[in-house]
Enzyme design. Structure first.
Site, short mmCIF file in Angstrom:
data_model
loop_
_atom_site.label_atom_id
_atom_site.label_comp_id
_atom_site.label_asym_id
_atom_site.label_seq_id
_atom_site.Cartn_x
_atom_site.Cartn_y
_atom_site.Cartn_z
N GLY A 188 0.83 -1.19 0.00
CA GLY A 188 0.00 0.00 0.00
C GLY A 188 0.86 1.24 0.00
N GLY A 212 0.48 5.91 0.34
CA GLY A 212 -0.35 7.07 0.57
C GLY A 212 0.51 8.29 0.71
CG ASN A 213 -1.25 12.12 0.90
OD1 ASN A 213 -1.01 12.01 -0.30
ND2 ASN A 213 -2.40 12.58 1.36
CD GLU A 224 7.38 2.36 -0.97
OE1 GLU A 224 7.71 2.74 -2.10
OE2 GLU A 224 7.95 1.40 -0.39
CG LEU A 225 1.34 -0.64 5.14
CD1 LEU A 225 1.81 0.03 6.43
CD2 LEU A 225 -0.17 -0.81 5.17
CE LYS A 233 1.67 5.26 8.45
NZ LYS A 233 0.66 5.71 9.43
CG ASP A 293 -7.91 10.52 10.66
OD1 ASP A 293 -8.82 10.96 9.91
OD2 ASP A 293 -6.93 9.89 10.23
#
Length: 332
Positions: free
Chosen positions: A68, A70-71, A74-75, A90, A168
Protein backbone atom coordinates in the site's frame (compact mmCIF):
# COMPACT_ATOMS: atom_id res chain seq x y z
CA UNK A 1 -6.06 -2.40 -8.80
CA UNK A 2 -6.15 0.75 -6.71
CA UNK A 3 -9.17 -0.59 -4.81
CA UNK A 4 -7.31 -3.79 -3.98
CA UNK A 5 -4.27 -1.81 -2.89
CA UNK A 6 -6.43 0.37 -0.63
CA UNK A 7 -8.03 -2.76 0.82
CA UNK A 8 -4.66 -4.30 1.58
CA UNK A 9 -3.47 -1.05 3.10
CA UNK A 10 -6.35 -1.10 5.55
CA UNK A 11 -5.77 -4.77 6.32
CA UNK A 12 -2.16 -4.21 7.17
CA UNK A 13 -1.94 -0.80 8.82
CA UNK A 14 0.06 -0.77 12.08
CA UNK A 15 -1.65 -0.57 15.45
CA UNK A 16 -0.33 1.53 18.33
CA UNK A 17 0.41 -0.77 21.25
CA UNK A 18 -0.27 1.91 23.83
CA UNK A 19 -3.86 2.34 22.68
CA UNK A 20 -4.63 -1.11 21.33
CA UNK A 21 -6.95 -2.27 24.08
CA UNK A 22 -7.00 -6.04 24.18
CA UNK A 23 -10.20 -6.29 26.21
CA UNK A 24 -13.34 -4.21 26.29
CA UNK A 25 -12.33 -2.48 29.54
CA UNK A 26 -10.34 0.79 29.32
CA UNK A 27 -8.14 -0.01 32.30
CA UNK A 28 -6.12 -2.39 30.16
CA UNK A 29 -3.19 -0.75 28.42
CA UNK A 30 -3.76 -3.02 25.48
CA UNK A 31 -2.26 -6.01 23.78
CA UNK A 32 1.45 -5.42 23.33
CA UNK A 33 2.34 -6.42 19.77
CA UNK A 34 4.70 -9.35 19.69
CA UNK A 35 6.35 -7.47 16.83
CA UNK A 36 7.23 -4.51 19.02
CA UNK A 37 10.52 -3.01 17.89
CA UNK A 38 13.47 -1.64 19.83
CA UNK A 39 13.40 2.11 20.39
CA UNK A 40 16.05 2.74 17.73
CA UNK A 41 16.13 1.02 14.35
CA UNK A 42 18.87 0.82 11.79
CA UNK A 43 17.51 0.42 8.28
CA UNK A 44 19.98 -1.28 6.02
CA UNK A 45 20.36 -3.68 3.11
CA UNK A 46 21.47 -7.22 3.94
CA UNK A 47 22.70 -9.69 1.31
CA UNK A 48 21.02 -13.10 1.41
CA UNK A 49 22.80 -16.45 0.86
CA UNK A 50 21.54 -16.32 -2.73
CA UNK A 51 23.28 -12.95 -3.26
CA UNK A 52 19.94 -11.14 -3.14
CA UNK A 53 19.68 -7.85 -1.28
CA UNK A 54 16.74 -6.99 0.94
CA UNK A 55 15.82 -4.20 3.32
CA UNK A 56 16.11 -4.70 7.08
CA UNK A 57 14.68 -2.69 9.96
CA UNK A 58 17.02 -3.22 12.86
CA UNK A 59 18.56 -6.68 13.25
CA UNK A 60 15.25 -8.53 13.42
CA UNK A 61 12.82 -7.39 10.72
CA UNK A 62 13.03 -8.21 7.04
CA UNK A 63 11.07 -5.80 4.85
CA UNK A 64 9.06 -7.43 2.08
CA UNK A 65 6.75 -6.43 -0.73
CA UNK A 66 4.86 -3.18 -0.97
CA UNK A 67 1.20 -3.60 -0.09
CA UNK A 68 0.00 0.00 0.00
CA UNK A 69 0.95 3.64 -0.23
CA UNK A 70 -0.35 7.07 0.57
CA UNK A 71 0.71 10.60 1.41
CA UNK A 72 2.77 9.21 4.30
CA UNK A 73 4.94 6.93 2.12
CA UNK A 74 4.74 3.15 1.78
CA UNK A 75 3.27 0.24 3.66
CA UNK A 76 5.08 -3.10 3.35
CA UNK A 77 4.84 -6.59 4.66
CA UNK A 78 7.61 -7.62 7.02
CA UNK A 79 8.80 -10.63 8.95
CA UNK A 80 10.41 -11.07 12.33
CA UNK A 81 13.38 -13.31 11.51
CA UNK A 82 13.52 -14.61 15.08
CA UNK A 83 10.01 -16.08 15.24
CA UNK A 84 8.73 -15.74 11.63
CA UNK A 85 5.86 -13.51 12.71
CA UNK A 86 4.41 -11.48 9.85
CA UNK A 87 4.20 -7.75 10.63
CA UNK A 88 3.34 -4.45 8.95
CA UNK A 89 6.10 -1.93 8.18
CA UNK A 90 5.22 1.70 7.59
CA UNK A 91 7.94 3.67 5.76
CA UNK A 92 8.11 7.42 5.38
CA UNK A 93 10.88 9.21 3.42
CA UNK A 94 13.06 11.41 5.60
CA UNK A 95 12.55 14.21 3.09
CA UNK A 96 8.75 13.98 3.12
CA UNK A 97 7.13 17.38 2.60
CA UNK A 98 4.60 16.83 5.40
CA UNK A 99 6.16 14.26 7.76
CA UNK A 100 3.74 12.58 10.15
CA UNK A 101 5.49 9.48 11.38
CA UNK A 102 7.59 11.46 13.83
CA UNK A 103 4.35 12.45 15.56
CA UNK A 104 3.34 8.82 15.87
CA UNK A 105 6.72 8.16 17.47
CA UNK A 106 5.63 10.18 20.46
CA UNK A 107 2.64 7.88 20.85
CA UNK A 108 4.11 4.55 19.80
CA UNK A 109 7.73 4.78 21.08
CA UNK A 110 8.75 2.35 18.35
CA UNK A 111 10.33 4.60 15.72
CA UNK A 112 13.82 4.62 14.19
CA UNK A 113 15.66 6.65 11.56
CA UNK A 114 18.29 5.63 9.04
CA UNK A 115 18.98 4.88 5.36
CA UNK A 116 16.52 7.49 4.09
CA UNK A 117 13.44 6.29 5.95
CA UNK A 118 11.52 6.55 9.16
CA UNK A 119 10.15 3.11 9.94
CA UNK A 120 7.39 1.81 12.18
CA UNK A 121 6.93 -1.93 12.71
CA UNK A 122 3.78 -3.03 14.49
CA UNK A 123 1.33 -5.88 14.83
CA UNK A 124 -0.33 -7.06 11.64
CA UNK A 125 -4.11 -6.71 11.90
CA UNK A 126 -7.20 -7.77 10.01
CA UNK A 127 -9.62 -5.71 7.90
CA UNK A 128 -11.07 -2.32 8.81
CA UNK A 129 -14.66 -1.64 9.79
CA UNK A 130 -15.19 -0.16 6.33
CA UNK A 131 -13.96 -3.40 4.73
CA UNK A 132 -16.22 -5.41 7.02
CA UNK A 133 -19.13 -3.11 6.20
CA UNK A 134 -18.64 -4.02 2.53
CA UNK A 135 -18.32 -7.72 3.38
CA UNK A 136 -21.68 -7.45 5.18
CA UNK A 137 -23.32 -5.84 2.12
CA UNK A 138 -23.06 -2.40 3.72
CA UNK A 139 -25.43 -3.26 6.52
CA UNK A 140 -24.64 -3.82 10.19
CA UNK A 141 -27.33 -5.00 12.56
CA UNK A 142 -28.28 -2.78 15.48
CA UNK A 143 -26.65 -5.23 17.89
CA UNK A 144 -23.34 -5.12 16.02
CA UNK A 145 -23.36 -1.31 15.94
CA UNK A 146 -24.07 -1.16 19.68
CA UNK A 147 -21.20 -3.52 20.44
CA UNK A 148 -18.90 -1.50 18.16
CA UNK A 149 -19.95 1.60 20.07
CA UNK A 150 -19.17 0.05 23.47
CA UNK A 151 -15.68 -1.00 22.40
CA UNK A 152 -14.82 2.25 20.65
CA UNK A 153 -15.97 4.37 23.57
CA UNK A 154 -13.48 2.43 25.69
CA UNK A 155 -10.75 3.03 23.08
CA UNK A 156 -11.38 6.76 22.82
CA UNK A 157 -11.67 7.16 26.58
CA UNK A 158 -8.26 5.53 26.91
CA UNK A 159 -6.77 7.85 24.28
CA UNK A 160 -8.29 10.89 26.00
CA UNK A 161 -7.00 9.70 29.37
CA UNK A 162 -3.48 10.12 27.95
CA UNK A 163 -4.22 13.78 27.09
CA UNK A 164 -4.65 13.08 23.39
CA UNK A 165 -7.48 13.81 21.01
CA UNK A 166 -7.61 11.52 18.00
CA UNK A 167 -9.14 13.83 15.34
CA UNK A 168 -9.42 11.20 12.60
CA UNK A 169 -12.53 9.14 13.32
CA UNK A 170 -13.49 7.08 10.28
CA UNK A 171 -14.25 3.39 9.64
CA UNK A 172 -10.91 2.89 7.86
CA UNK A 173 -9.01 3.66 11.08
CA UNK A 174 -10.58 0.90 13.17
CA UNK A 175 -9.32 -2.60 12.46
CA UNK A 176 -10.19 -5.95 13.96
CA UNK A 177 -7.60 -8.49 15.02
CA UNK A 178 -6.65 -11.40 12.80
CA UNK A 179 -8.52 -14.69 12.80
CA UNK A 180 -5.24 -16.58 13.11
CA UNK A 181 -4.72 -14.88 16.50
CA UNK A 182 -8.39 -15.36 17.46
CA UNK A 183 -8.75 -11.59 17.90
CA UNK A 184 -11.33 -10.92 15.19
CA UNK A 185 -13.78 -9.76 17.88
CA UNK A 186 -11.43 -7.02 19.16
CA UNK A 187 -11.47 -3.61 17.46
CA UNK A 188 -8.18 -1.71 17.36
CA UNK A 189 -7.56 1.98 16.74
CA UNK A 190 -4.73 2.87 14.35
CA UNK A 191 -2.95 5.79 12.69
CA UNK A 192 -2.21 8.63 15.09
CA UNK A 193 -0.82 10.95 12.44
CA UNK A 194 -3.46 13.62 13.17
CA UNK A 195 -3.62 13.12 16.94
CA UNK A 196 -2.90 16.10 19.16
CA UNK A 197 -2.27 16.76 22.83
CA UNK A 198 -5.14 18.75 24.31
CA UNK A 199 -3.28 19.42 27.55
CA UNK A 200 -0.28 21.76 27.25
CA UNK A 201 2.70 19.97 28.79
CA UNK A 202 4.30 23.20 29.96
CA UNK A 203 1.27 24.75 31.62
CA UNK A 204 -0.81 21.67 32.38
CA UNK A 205 -3.83 23.53 30.99
CA UNK A 206 -6.32 22.64 28.28
CA UNK A 207 -5.52 24.08 24.84
CA UNK A 208 -7.56 27.24 24.12
CA UNK A 209 -10.58 27.41 21.89
CA UNK A 210 -10.08 29.08 18.52
CA UNK A 211 -11.85 29.37 15.18
CA UNK A 212 -15.37 30.14 14.06
CA UNK A 213 -18.33 28.11 12.89
CA UNK A 214 -18.03 29.89 9.55
CA UNK A 215 -14.67 28.14 9.00
CA UNK A 216 -15.10 24.61 10.41
CA UNK A 217 -11.77 23.46 8.97
CA UNK A 218 -10.01 25.97 11.26
CA UNK A 219 -11.91 25.11 14.43
CA UNK A 220 -9.83 23.80 17.32
CA UNK A 221 -11.07 20.35 18.31
CA UNK A 222 -11.41 18.77 21.73
CA UNK A 223 -12.68 15.53 23.24
CA UNK A 224 -16.27 16.33 22.35
CA UNK A 225 -15.42 16.28 18.64
CA UNK A 226 -14.02 12.74 18.78
CA UNK A 227 -17.20 11.58 20.49
CA UNK A 228 -19.53 13.37 18.09
CA UNK A 229 -17.63 11.90 15.14
CA UNK A 230 -18.08 8.44 16.65
CA UNK A 231 -21.82 9.07 16.81
CA UNK A 232 -21.86 10.03 13.14
CA UNK A 233 -19.97 6.83 12.32
CA UNK A 234 -22.47 4.72 14.26
CA UNK A 235 -25.29 6.29 12.25
CA UNK A 236 -23.35 5.68 9.03
CA UNK A 237 -23.29 1.96 9.84
CA UNK A 238 -27.04 1.96 10.54
CA UNK A 239 -28.12 4.23 7.67
CA UNK A 240 -25.57 3.25 5.03
CA UNK A 241 -24.63 6.88 4.36
CA UNK A 242 -24.67 10.34 5.92
CA UNK A 243 -26.32 13.52 4.55
CA UNK A 244 -22.96 15.31 4.16
CA UNK A 245 -21.26 12.55 2.21
CA UNK A 246 -20.65 12.96 -1.51
CA UNK A 247 -21.09 16.73 -1.58
CA UNK A 248 -19.60 18.37 -4.66
CA UNK A 249 -17.26 21.33 -4.30
CA UNK A 250 -14.68 23.17 -6.39
CA UNK A 251 -11.96 23.00 -3.76
CA UNK A 252 -11.13 21.55 -0.35
CA UNK A 253 -12.09 24.70 1.55
CA UNK A 254 -15.52 24.83 -0.07
CA UNK A 255 -16.00 21.13 0.60
CA UNK A 256 -15.27 21.54 4.31
CA UNK A 257 -17.66 24.48 4.45
CA UNK A 258 -20.42 22.47 2.78
CA UNK A 259 -19.86 19.52 5.09
CA UNK A 260 -19.95 21.75 8.18
CA UNK A 261 -23.03 23.58 6.96
CA UNK A 262 -24.88 20.34 6.21
CA UNK A 263 -23.96 18.87 9.59
CA UNK A 264 -25.28 21.94 11.40
CA UNK A 265 -28.46 22.11 9.34
CA UNK A 266 -29.34 18.42 9.70
CA UNK A 267 -31.56 18.01 12.79
CA UNK A 268 -30.58 15.17 15.09
CA UNK A 269 -34.11 13.80 14.76
CA UNK A 270 -33.62 13.55 10.97
CA UNK A 271 -30.14 12.02 11.27
CA UNK A 272 -31.40 9.34 13.67
CA UNK A 273 -34.89 8.89 12.26
CA UNK A 274 -36.13 5.31 12.35
CA UNK A 275 -33.66 4.19 14.99
CA UNK A 276 -33.88 3.89 18.78
CA UNK A 277 -33.95 7.13 20.76
CA UNK A 278 -30.69 6.20 22.45
CA UNK A 279 -28.80 7.03 19.25
CA UNK A 280 -30.27 10.52 19.14
CA UNK A 281 -29.56 10.92 22.87
CA UNK A 282 -25.91 10.07 22.25
CA UNK A 283 -25.49 12.67 19.48
CA UNK A 284 -27.46 15.24 21.45
CA UNK A 285 -25.21 14.77 24.48
CA UNK A 286 -21.96 15.06 22.51
CA UNK A 287 -23.14 18.27 20.84
CA UNK A 288 -24.10 19.73 24.20
CA UNK A 289 -20.59 19.33 25.62
CA UNK A 290 -18.51 22.44 26.23
CA UNK A 291 -15.10 22.72 24.58
CA UNK A 292 -13.23 22.10 27.85
CA UNK A 293 -15.68 19.67 29.40
CA UNK A 294 -14.75 16.13 30.44
CA UNK A 295 -17.27 13.73 28.86
CA UNK A 296 -19.16 11.14 30.87
CA UNK A 297 -18.01 8.07 28.97
CA UNK A 298 -19.74 5.65 31.33
CA UNK A 299 -23.09 7.37 30.70
CA UNK A 300 -22.60 7.13 26.95
CA UNK A 301 -21.74 3.44 27.14
CA UNK A 302 -24.77 2.84 29.35
CA UNK A 303 -27.03 4.21 26.61
CA UNK A 304 -25.95 1.33 24.41
CA UNK A 305 -25.61 -1.45 27.00
CA UNK A 306 -29.07 -0.60 28.37
CA UNK A 307 -30.49 -0.67 24.84
CA UNK A 308 -28.96 -4.11 24.31
CA UNK A 309 -30.47 -5.32 27.57
CA UNK A 310 -33.85 -3.88 26.55
CA UNK A 311 -33.69 -6.02 23.41
CA UNK A 312 -32.56 -9.11 25.30
CA UNK A 313 -29.06 -9.07 23.80
CA UNK A 314 -25.86 -9.84 25.65
CA UNK A 315 -22.60 -8.09 24.83
CA UNK A 316 -21.03 -11.31 23.52
CA UNK A 317 -18.94 -9.72 20.71
CA UNK A 318 -20.66 -11.96 18.15
CA UNK A 319 -20.38 -9.40 15.36
CA UNK A 320 -22.09 -9.74 11.98
CA UNK A 321 -18.79 -10.27 10.18
CA UNK A 322 -17.63 -13.29 12.20
CA UNK A 323 -19.67 -15.72 10.10
CA UNK A 324 -18.72 -14.09 6.79
CA UNK A 325 -15.04 -13.35 7.17
CA UNK A 326 -12.24 -15.26 5.46
CA UNK A 327 -8.52 -14.67 5.77
CA UNK A 328 -5.61 -15.73 3.56
CA UNK A 329 -2.13 -16.16 5.06
CA UNK A 330 0.28 -13.34 4.25
CA UNK A 331 3.60 -14.01 2.54
CA UNK A 332 6.71 -11.86 2.56
Amino acid sequence: SSAETAFKQQLLSPVPWKTCVGAPRPSATGTTPRAAVAATHQIFHRPSPRSETFLMVGPNFKVGKKIGSGNFGELRLGKNLHNNEVVAVKLEPLKAKAPQLHLEFRFYNELGTSEGYNALVMELLGPSLEDLFDICDRHFSLKTVLMIAVQLLHRIEYVHSHCLIYRDIKPENFLIGRQTNQKQHIIHIIDFGLAKEYIDKDTGKHIPYRGTRASPALLEQSRRDDLEALGHMFMYFLRGSLPWQGLKADNVKERYQKIGSTKRSTPIEVLCEGFPEELASYVRYTRSLEFYQTPDYAFLRSLFTDLMAKNGWSCDWDFDWLSRQSEKPASV
